[in-house]
Design a protein around this motif. Structure first.
Motif, PDB file in Angstrom:
ATOM      1  N   TYR A   9       5.792 -16.047   6.320  1.00  0.00           N
ATOM      2  CA  TYR A   9       6.293 -14.677   6.272  1.00  0.00           C
ATOM      3  C   TYR A   9       5.171 -13.753   5.810  1.00  0.00           C
ATOM      4  O   TYR A   9       4.335 -14.149   5.004  1.00  0.00           O
ATOM      5  CB  TYR A   9       7.475 -14.564   5.308  1.00  0.00           C
ATOM      6  N   GLU A  10       5.154 -12.553   6.354  1.00  0.00           N
ATOM      7  CA  GLU A  10       4.232 -11.532   5.879  1.00  0.00           C
ATOM      8  C   GLU A  10       5.037 -10.550   5.031  1.00  0.00           C
ATOM      9  O   GLU A  10       6.104 -10.090   5.449  1.00  0.00           O
ATOM     10  CB  GLU A  10       3.565 -10.800   7.043  1.00  0.00           C
ATOM     11  N   VAL A  11       4.530 -10.274   3.840  1.00  0.00           N
ATOM     12  CA  VAL A  11       5.184  -9.354   2.917  1.00  0.00           C
ATOM     13  C   VAL A  11       4.159  -8.299   2.524  1.00  0.00           C
ATOM     14  O   VAL A  11       3.014  -8.629   2.213  1.00  0.00           O
ATOM     15  CB  VAL A  11       5.689 -10.094   1.651  1.00  0.00           C
ATOM     16  N   ARG A  12       4.570  -7.058   2.574  1.00  0.00           N
ATOM     17  CA  ARG A  12       3.676  -5.984   2.146  1.00  0.00           C
ATOM     18  C   ARG A  12       4.479  -4.981   1.317  1.00  0.00           C
ATOM     19  O   ARG A  12       5.698  -4.867   1.471  1.00  0.00           O
ATOM     20  CB  ARG A  12       2.986  -5.317   3.328  1.00  0.00           C
ATOM     21  N   TYR A  13       3.765  -4.256   0.458  1.00  0.00           N
ATOM     22  CA  TYR A  13       4.428  -3.294  -0.409  1.00  0.00           C
ATOM     23  C   TYR A  13       3.505  -2.101  -0.652  1.00  0.00           C
ATOM     24  O   TYR A  13       2.300  -2.177  -0.444  1.00  0.00           O
ATOM     25  CB  TYR A  13       4.830  -3.944  -1.732  1.00  0.00           C
ATOM     26  N   ARG A  14       4.115  -1.003  -1.076  1.00  0.00           N
ATOM     27  CA  ARG A  14       3.335   0.185  -1.427  1.00  0.00           C
ATOM     28  C   ARG A  14       4.141   1.033  -2.393  1.00  0.00           C
ATOM     29  O   ARG A  14       5.377   0.996  -2.405  1.00  0.00           O
ATOM     30  CB  ARG A  14       2.959   1.000  -0.200  1.00  0.00           C
ATOM     31  N   LYS A  15       3.390   1.767  -3.185  1.00  0.00           N
ATOM     32  CA  LYS A  15       4.021   2.716  -4.093  1.00  0.00           C
ATOM     33  C   LYS A  15       4.532   3.878  -3.249  1.00  0.00           C
ATOM     34  O   LYS A  15       3.852   4.323  -2.320  1.00  0.00           O
ATOM     35  CB  LYS A  15       3.013   3.211  -5.124  1.00  0.00           C
ATOM     36  N   GLU A  16       5.746   4.333  -3.548  1.00  0.00           N
ATOM     37  CA  GLU A  16       6.336   5.421  -2.776  1.00  0.00           C
ATOM     38  C   GLU A  16       5.406   6.632  -2.758  1.00  0.00           C
ATOM     39  O   GLU A  16       4.839   7.005  -3.779  1.00  0.00           O
ATOM     40  CB  GLU A  16       7.697   5.803  -3.362  1.00  0.00           C
ATOM     41  N   GLY A  17       5.236   7.224  -1.586  1.00  0.00           N
ATOM     42  CA  GLY A  17       4.374   8.376  -1.423  1.00  0.00           C
ATOM     43  C   GLY A  17       2.991   8.030  -0.901  1.00  0.00           C
ATOM     44  O   GLY A  17       2.271   8.897  -0.436  1.00  0.00           O
ATOM     45  N   LEU A  18       2.603   6.754  -0.974  1.00  0.00           N
ATOM     46  CA  LEU A  18       1.301   6.334  -0.454  1.00  0.00           C
ATOM     47  C   LEU A  18       1.462   5.871   0.986  1.00  0.00           C
ATOM     48  O   LEU A  18       2.520   5.395   1.391  1.00  0.00           O
ATOM     49  CB  LEU A  18       0.706   5.212  -1.304  1.00  0.00           C
ATOM     50  N   SER A  19       0.388   5.953   1.765  1.00  0.00           N
ATOM     51  CA  SER A  19       0.470   5.554   3.172  1.00  0.00           C
ATOM     52  C   SER A  19      -0.026   4.136   3.416  1.00  0.00           C
ATOM     53  O   SER A  19       0.366   3.513   4.393  1.00  0.00           O
ATOM     54  CB  SER A  19      -0.316   6.535   4.049  1.00  0.00           C
ATOM     55  N   SER A  20      -0.885   3.613   2.555  1.00  0.00           N
ATOM     56  CA  SER A  20      -1.444   2.279   2.812  1.00  0.00           C
ATOM     57  C   SER A  20      -0.616   1.193   2.128  1.00  0.00           C
ATOM     58  O   SER A  20      -0.091   1.382   1.037  1.00  0.00           O
ATOM     59  CB  SER A  20      -2.901   2.212   2.349  1.00  0.00           C
ATOM     60  N   TRP A  21      -0.515   0.072   2.809  1.00  0.00           N
ATOM     61  CA  TRP A  21       0.254  -1.078   2.327  1.00  0.00           C
ATOM     62  C   TRP A  21      -0.679  -2.100   1.687  1.00  0.00           C
ATOM     63  O   TRP A  21      -1.828  -2.236   2.094  1.00  0.00           O
ATOM     64  CB  TRP A  21       0.984  -1.749   3.491  1.00  0.00           C
ATOM     65  N   THR A  22      -0.153  -2.857   0.751  1.00  0.00           N
ATOM     66  CA  THR A  22      -0.852  -3.989   0.145  1.00  0.00           C
ATOM     67  C   THR A  22      -0.122  -5.248   0.577  1.00  0.00           C
ATOM     68  O   THR A  22       1.100  -5.341   0.433  1.00  0.00           O
ATOM     69  CB  THR A  22      -0.858  -3.886  -1.394  1.00  0.00           C
ATOM     70  N   SER A  23      -0.846  -6.228   1.107  1.00  0.00           N
ATOM     71  CA  SER A  23      -0.229  -7.478   1.560  1.00  0.00           C
ATOM     72  C   SER A  23      -0.158  -8.476   0.416  1.00  0.00           C
ATOM     73  O   SER A  23      -1.081  -8.571  -0.395  1.00  0.00           O
ATOM     74  CB  SER A  23      -1.036  -8.091   2.701  1.00  0.00           C
ATOM     75  N   VAL A  24       0.941  -9.224   0.375  1.00  0.00           N
ATOM     76  CA  VAL A  24       1.075 -10.325  -0.573  1.00  0.00           C
ATOM     77  C   VAL A  24       0.289 -11.492  -0.008  1.00  0.00           C
ATOM     78  O   VAL A  24       0.480 -11.870   1.153  1.00  0.00           O
ATOM     79  CB  VAL A  24       2.555 -10.721  -0.766  1.00  0.00           C
ATOM     80  N   THR A  25      -0.628 -12.040  -0.790  1.00  0.00           N
ATOM     81  CA  THR A  25      -1.406 -13.198  -0.341  1.00  0.00           C
ATOM     82  C   THR A  25      -1.322 -14.287  -1.391  1.00  0.00           C
ATOM     83  O   THR A  25      -1.285 -13.986  -2.584  1.00  0.00           O
ATOM     84  CB  THR A  25      -2.889 -12.832  -0.120  1.00  0.00           C
ATOM     85  N   PRO A  26      -1.274 -15.539  -1.013  1.00  0.00           N
ATOM     86  CA  PRO A  26      -1.189 -15.977   0.383  1.00  0.00           C
ATOM     87  C   PRO A  26       0.197 -15.671   0.950  1.00  0.00           C
ATOM     88  O   PRO A  26       1.132 -15.393   0.204  1.00  0.00           O
ATOM     89  CB  PRO A  26      -1.422 -17.485   0.289  1.00  0.00           C
ATOM     90  N   ASN A  27       0.302 -15.731   2.270  1.00  0.00           N
ATOM     91  CA  ASN A  27       1.586 -15.483   2.918  1.00  0.00           C
ATOM     92  C   ASN A  27       2.588 -16.539   2.481  1.00  0.00           C
ATOM     93  O   ASN A  27       2.305 -17.732   2.557  1.00  0.00           O
ATOM     94  CB  ASN A  27       1.435 -15.525   4.443  1.00  0.00           C
TER      95      ASN A  27
END
Length: 162
Positions: free
Chosen positions: A81-99
């Motif tokens: 699974y690919e999981v990504r998150y970001r702080k509200e208001g930001l445009s770029s995502w951070t991926s959880v690694t390892p998948n």
């Protein structure tokens, strides 16, 4: 099926039935005649995984997020699974690694008091499913240690005041 463009060596076969096996033959054609047919490897057509469902974000005592989800429908086994998150208001995502290979993960190192968005998708050997978003969650600050406690003893109705 239409013949492909004679200047390229590829074509797209459209409107295929998912789950069906297709046998394809190819031959070259010139002004002087046609070559022999050549068979390509048979290929079964599979879909990418559907969207995961029921994404849940739970705050942990340490201020991290625990994220869980349900397995999607898939013609092929889910590889990860690919999981990504970001702080509200930001445009770029951070991926959880390892998948993650299971249907849960923990997101740490988040800013306390901030709202976060999370997305999850499944990946099989056919490709990636579509992203599914979770309901946004706010992290909380753990209260700081109480300081300057003063103890005054007063006898009033059998109670002690702090």
């Amino acid at each position: 099926m239409e013949s492909p463009n004679p200047t390229t060596r590829q074509t797209t076969i459209r409107n295929v039935d998912i789950g069906s096996v297709y046998n394809v033959q190819v031959r070259a054609v010139s002004d002087v005649g046609s070559g022999q047919w050549r068979s390509a490897t048979s290929q079964r057509i599979y879909r990418v995984p559907s969207q995961v469902s029921n994404i849940q974000m739970t705050r942990t005592v340490s201020g991290n997020f625990r994220v869980t989800w349900n397995q999607p429908n898939s013609d092929r086994p889910i590889q990860y699974y690919e999981v990504r998150y970001r702080k509200e208001g930001l445009s770029s995502w951070t991926s959880v690694t390892p998948n993650p290979t299971t249907r849960q993960t923990t997101i740490g190192n988040v800013d306390k008091g901030s709202v976060y968005n999370v997305q999850v998708r499944a990946v099989s050997d056919v490709g990636s499913g579509q992203w599914r978003s979770a309901t946004s969650q706010r992290t909380y600050r753990v209260p700081s240690q109480v300081s300057n406690i003063q103890f005054t003893q007063t006898v009033s109705n059998g109670m002690i005041n702090l």
